[in-house]
Design an enzyme around this catalytic site. Structure first.
Site, PDB file in Angstrom:
ATOM      1  CB  CYS A 187      65.986   3.309  45.787  1.00 42.56           C
ATOM      2  SG  CYS A 187      66.670   1.672  45.847  1.00 42.56           S
ATOM      3  CB  ALA A 188      62.390   4.830  49.952  1.00 40.44           C
ATOM      4  NE  ARG A 189      58.825  -0.855  51.689  1.00 42.45           N
ATOM      5  CZ  ARG A 189      60.028  -1.438  51.565  1.00 42.45           C
ATOM      6  NH1 ARG A 189      60.881  -1.014  50.650  1.00 42.45           N
ATOM      7  NH2 ARG A 189      60.382  -2.434  52.347  1.00 42.45           N
ATOM      8  CG  HIS A 227      61.266  -4.000  46.060  1.00 40.65           C
ATOM      9  ND1 HIS A 227      60.116  -3.793  46.768  1.00 40.65           N
ATOM     10  CD2 HIS A 227      62.268  -3.758  46.941  1.00 40.65           C
ATOM     11  CE1 HIS A 227      60.404  -3.450  48.015  1.00 40.65           C
ATOM     12  NE2 HIS A 227      61.713  -3.428  48.135  1.00 40.65           N
ATOM     13  CD  GLU A 237      57.176  -3.118  45.083  1.00 37.32           C
ATOM     14  OE1 GLU A 237      57.637  -4.133  45.652  1.00 37.32           O
ATOM     15  OE2 GLU A 237      57.708  -2.015  45.161  1.00 37.32           O
ATOM     16  CG  ASP A 267      64.317  -0.893  43.438  1.00 38.48           C
ATOM     17  OD1 ASP A 267      64.373  -1.747  42.526  1.00 38.48           O
ATOM     18  OD2 ASP A 267      64.509  -1.159  44.647  1.00 38.48           O
ATOM     19  NE  ARG A 270      68.356   1.285  59.042  1.00 39.36           N
ATOM     20  CZ  ARG A 270      67.391   1.125  59.948  1.00 39.36           C
ATOM     21  NH1 ARG A 270      67.711   0.911  61.189  1.00 39.36           N
ATOM     22  NH2 ARG A 270      66.125   1.142  59.608  1.00 39.36           N
ATOM     23  N   GLY A 277      66.627  -3.124  45.157  1.00 37.76           N
ATOM     24  CA  GLY A 277      67.567  -2.398  46.023  1.00 37.76           C
ATOM     25  C   GLY A 277      68.431  -3.283  46.891  1.00 37.76           C
TER      26      GLY A 277
HETATM   27  P1  NAD Z   1      65.888   4.597  58.425  1.00 34.56           P
HETATM   28  O1  NAD Z   1      64.798   4.424  59.395  1.00 34.56           O
HETATM   29  O2  NAD Z   1      67.286   4.289  58.828  1.00 34.56           O
HETATM   30  O3  NAD Z   1      65.878   6.086  57.876  1.00 34.56           O
HETATM   31  C1  NAD Z   1      64.709   6.740  57.531  1.00 34.56           C
HETATM   32  C2  NAD Z   1      64.928   8.225  57.752  1.00 34.56           C
HETATM   33  O4  NAD Z   1      63.777   8.905  57.292  1.00 34.56           O
HETATM   34  C3  NAD Z   1      65.101   8.589  59.218  1.00 34.56           C
HETATM   35  O5  NAD Z   1      66.285   9.339  59.422  1.00 34.56           O
HETATM   36  C4  NAD Z   1      63.865   9.416  59.531  1.00 34.56           C
HETATM   37  O6  NAD Z   1      64.121  10.442  60.461  1.00 34.56           O
HETATM   38  C5  NAD Z   1      63.521   9.973  58.177  1.00 34.56           C
HETATM   39  N1  NAD Z   1      62.131  10.405  58.047  1.00 34.56           N
HETATM   40  C6  NAD Z   1      61.026   9.816  58.568  1.00 34.56           C
HETATM   41  N2  NAD Z   1      59.927  10.543  58.250  1.00 34.56           N
HETATM   42  C7  NAD Z   1      60.367  11.594  57.535  1.00 34.56           C
HETATM   43  C8  NAD Z   1      59.719  12.693  56.933  1.00 34.56           C
HETATM   44  N3  NAD Z   1      58.397  12.857  57.009  1.00 34.56           N
HETATM   45  N4  NAD Z   1      60.465  13.595  56.258  1.00 34.56           N
HETATM   46  C9  NAD Z   1      61.803  13.442  56.159  1.00 34.56           C
HETATM   47  N5  NAD Z   1      62.478  12.431  56.727  1.00 34.56           N
HETATM   48  C10 NAD Z   1      61.769  11.511  57.392  1.00 34.56           C
HETATM   49  O7  NAD Z   1      65.471   3.737  57.149  1.00 34.56           O
HETATM   50  P2  NAD Z   1      66.462   3.130  56.058  1.00 34.56           P
HETATM   51  O8  NAD Z   1      66.960   1.822  56.522  1.00 34.56           O
HETATM   52  O9  NAD Z   1      67.416   4.170  55.662  1.00 34.56           O
HETATM   53  O10 NAD Z   1      65.438   2.836  54.879  1.00 34.56           O
HETATM   54  C11 NAD Z   1      64.937   3.919  54.108  1.00 34.56           C
HETATM   55  C12 NAD Z   1      63.866   3.401  53.156  1.00 34.56           C
HETATM   56  O11 NAD Z   1      64.466   2.517  52.215  1.00 34.56           O
HETATM   57  C13 NAD Z   1      62.754   2.604  53.820  1.00 34.56           C
HETATM   58  O12 NAD Z   1      61.535   2.905  53.197  1.00 34.56           O
HETATM   59  C14 NAD Z   1      63.130   1.161  53.521  1.00 34.56           C
HETATM   60  O13 NAD Z   1      62.023   0.313  53.533  1.00 34.56           O
HETATM   61  C15 NAD Z   1      63.689   1.322  52.129  1.00 34.56           C
HETATM   62  N6  NAD Z   1      64.560   0.256  51.664  1.00 34.56           N
HETATM   63  C16 NAD Z   1      64.356  -0.162  50.393  1.00 34.56           C
HETATM   64  C17 NAD Z   1      65.163  -1.149  49.874  1.00 34.56           C
HETATM   65  C18 NAD Z   1      64.923  -1.620  48.481  1.00 34.56           C
HETATM   66  O14 NAD Z   1      65.131  -2.781  48.196  1.00 34.56           O
HETATM   67  N7  NAD Z   1      64.499  -0.783  47.587  1.00 34.56           N
HETATM   68  C19 NAD Z   1      66.170  -1.702  50.664  1.00 34.56           C
HETATM   69  C20 NAD Z   1      66.380  -1.222  51.963  1.00 34.56           C
HETATM   70  C21 NAD Z   1      65.564  -0.220  52.451  1.00 34.56           C
HETATM   71  C1  MLT Z   2      63.788  -3.654  52.512  1.00 33.82           C
HETATM   72  O1  MLT Z   2      62.993  -2.895  53.063  1.00 33.82           O
HETATM   73  O2  MLT Z   2      64.694  -4.232  53.123  1.00 33.82           O
HETATM   74  C2  MLT Z   2      63.648  -3.830  51.057  1.00 33.82           C
HETATM   75  O3  MLT Z   2      62.330  -3.780  50.669  1.00 33.82           O
HETATM   76  C3  MLT Z   2      64.393  -4.971  50.535  1.00 33.82           C
HETATM   77  C4  MLT Z   2      63.699  -6.289  50.434  1.00 33.82           C
HETATM   78  O4  MLT Z   2      63.073  -6.738  51.353  1.00 33.82           O
HETATM   79  O5  MLT Z   2      63.842  -6.895  49.411  1.00 33.82           O
END
Ligand code: NAD
Ligand code: MLT
Length: 526
Positions: free
Chosen positions: A228-230, A277, A259, A254, A148, A279
């Site tokens: 900006c993921a984890r 954090h 944390e 981020d 996503r 995002g």
């Molecule tokens: P998602 O599940 O939609 O997408 C994750 C993608 O990663 C999938 O397409 C999956 O196939 C792929 N993937 C899984 N393992 C993999 C690997 N070993 N190698 C390559 N690709 C791999 O998730 P999302 O909603 O896009 O969220 C992505 C990340 O962003 C998550 O860690 C989520 O927690 C984080 N996030 C952070 C914030 C923030 O505030 N910083 C906000 C939203 C989401």
């Molecule tokens: C999430 O995974 O949605 C992010 O960490 C955002 C949050 O919870 O603040």
């Protein structure tokens, strides 16, 4: 119903919850205190800072649902929740755009030294030479994880004239094409070619540290990275060394392994730009997240299907509306078995016949199992733990699907419950769009609505039985709402299914069973 919120959600979400539940806002509550009081709550709403682990769930005696106001659920032990029948639901999509925009913002800020220049000028220094940046245009960005958030990053950066390459072994070729990304078969390939690397995977055993020493050793000199993921998907120590060695030109971070993160060694570097954090921290995302999580938590508390539950099959709204009557039918079919038979089950064969076979029948199967098991288990059985409980009890479950039916109904669900004596068949259908009907019980072709209180009676197929039963139940003050009789062979056995207004006493059941011509009588609660 009581709901505790430990990390802030929007006011609109809070108000929705307050209409149906007592809501306690305990932002930033100490873990020790939370563990003490959680037994009093039916639901908890968290973001990423509250740890919902085995120890937490052991104390949460009454918890029915964990609402994760956001996407990542690495702070929640989902298998442990499933074992206890606790629903875990999140709000995917609702903050993906904000997260993607933040990743792009970090990328741009690091490329153009915006925070550093900002501090300088506010500190009274007008310095231009020191902050020469670098364009994104024409560069190659490597996106790891094209889900996503990753896909949104791809379309945005494509629009800025970047070459987008991506590594995600779990998605189709079509998805790479759709987002204009070149598929990289191997992570090394991406790392070698990228001027920018941005990670967008969940935190798993496989992804934690996936950009580390080895990857920095083969990366382009001057590569810029964004996380900006984890925290930890880009190894923090390896990143520190790579920045020191001049391999990494800049980093936008981020999220952190620990944390809140204070005094992280990465903060030493001017070319590391950090945010706490943030995002998902936009008004739009938080409004969507708060409303969506409130609605899911309320559905969970009402015992309804929760569309984004992680430990149940997900259903979109339209599917849910369509399947709901079948879920009710299947649950009632399941409830019949142990009230009629005291035999353990070896396997259940569910066959879906008619157009229903093209729908998400997995959920209907779960509903059947829920009905089946909740009549005999003390523990809470729900859509979350029913398949696991069935498996733990050695019940194998098979599904078959056929697009046509042989019984003259549009859709038929047939359950064969196999025990050591053979099988009991229960089949059902819907009249109109939502009236459940049982159309087969054992070998009998029947036709009754599975209402709350029922008598299922087997009798010799002889004259006078219906009248006699009517009289007897009347004398016992049992009001009959409707009655249906089915038989297979003239003069042998027949089945009466009687819908009654109330429960019946054991004495009444005894009198019915003693009555001449009656071979069995069961009261069932559906
Ligand atoms: P998602 O599940 O939609 O997408 C994750 C993608 O990663 C999938 O397409 C999956 O196939 C792929 N993937 C899984 N393992 C993999 C690997 N070993 N190698 C390559 N690709 C791999 O998730 P999302 O909603 O896009 O969220 C992505 C990340 O962003 C998550 O860690 C989520 O927690 C984080 N996030 C952070 C914030 C923030 O505030 N910083 C906000 C939203 C989401
Ligand atoms: C999430 O995974 O949605 C992010 O960490 C955002 C949050 O919870 O603040």
């Amino acid at each position: 119903m009581r709901v505790i919120i430990t990390e802030l959600i929007c006011e609109a979400g809070q108000k929705m919850l307050q209409k149906e539940a007592q809501v306690d806002l305990k932002l930033g509550i100490e873990r020790k205190e939370l563990l003490k009081i959680i037994k009093d709550y039916d639901a908890i709403i968290v973001r990423s800072a509250t740890l919902i682990d085995e120890e937490f769930m052991e104390k949460a005696e009454n918890l029915k649902i964990v609402g994760r106001a956001g996407t990542g659920t690495d702070n929640i032990d989902v298998p442990a929740a499933t074992r206890r029948g606790i629903i875990v639901a999140n709000t995917p999509e609702s903050n993906s755009t904000s997260a993607a925009e933040h990743a792009v913002a970090l990328m741009m800020a690091t490329s153009r030294n915006i925070p550093q220049a900002n501090s300088f000028i506010k500190g009274g220094k007008w310095e231009r030479n020191q902050f020469k940046g670098s364009e994104l245009y024409g560069k190659t960005v490597g996106i790891i994880g094209l889900g996503r958030v990753g896909s949104r990053v791809a379309t945005r950066l494509k629009g800025m004239g970047m070459r987008v390459i991506s590594y995600d072994p779990y998605i189709s070729e079509e998805r790479f094409r759709r987002f204009g990304a070149e598929k990289m078969e191997k992570l090394e390939q991406l790392v070698k070619e990228a001027d920018y690397i941005t990670v967008h995977t969940p935190k798993t055993e496989e992804t934690f540290g996936m950009i580390g020493e080895e990857q920095f050793a083969i990366a382009k000199k001057g590569v810029r990275v964004v996380n900006c993921a984890r925290g930890g998907i880009i190894n923090e120590d390896a990143l520190y060394q790579a920045i020191k060695a001049g391999i990494v030109a800049s980093a936008g971070i981020d999220v952190f392994v620990k944390e809140p993160s204070c005094g992280n060694p990465l903060f030493e570097f001017d070319n590391v730009i950090v945010t706490p954090h943030l995002g998902a921290s936009t008004e739009e995302a938080q409004d969507r997240v708060g409303i969506m999580i409130a609605s899911q938590v309320l559905s969970g508390l009402r015992g309804e299907i929760v569309p984004n539950a992680l430990n149940m099959p997900t259903l979109i709204d339209d599917e849910l509306i369509k399947l709901k009557p079948y879920l009710t039918l299947a649950e009632k079919m399941g409830r019949l078995y142990f009230q009629l038979e005291k035999e353990s089950i070896e396997r259940v064969e569910l066959s879906y016949n008619g157009p229903i076979s093209n729908e998400a029948v997995e959920m209907i199967t779960i509903s059947f199992l829920k009905g089946l098991l909740e009549t005999v288990l003390c523990e809470r059985v729900n859509y979350v733990n029913a398949p696991l409980l069935a498996k733990n009890r050695g019940v194998k479950v098979y599904e078959t699907k056929k697009e046509t039916t042989e019984r003259g109904f549009i859709n038929v669900i047939e359950a064969k419950i196999v025990n050591k004596y053979g099988g009991v068949v229960i089949a059902g259908t819907l009249y109109g769009e939502k009236e459940p009907r049982i159309i087969q019980l054992y070998d009998y072709g029947v036709d009754f609505p599975p209402t709350e209180n029922m008598l299922i009676i087997e009798n010799i197929d002889q004259p006078g039985m219906i009248g006699k039963m009517g009289m007897l139940l009347g004398e016992e003050n049992v009001n009959i709402a409707s009655m249906q009789v089915g038989r297979n062979y003239k003069g042998k056995l027949a089945m009466m299914s009687i819908n009654i207004d109330n429960e019946v006493s054991n004495e009444t059941l005894e009198k019915v069973s003693q009555s001449e011509g009656i071979t069995s009588v069961k009261f069932v609660k559906l």
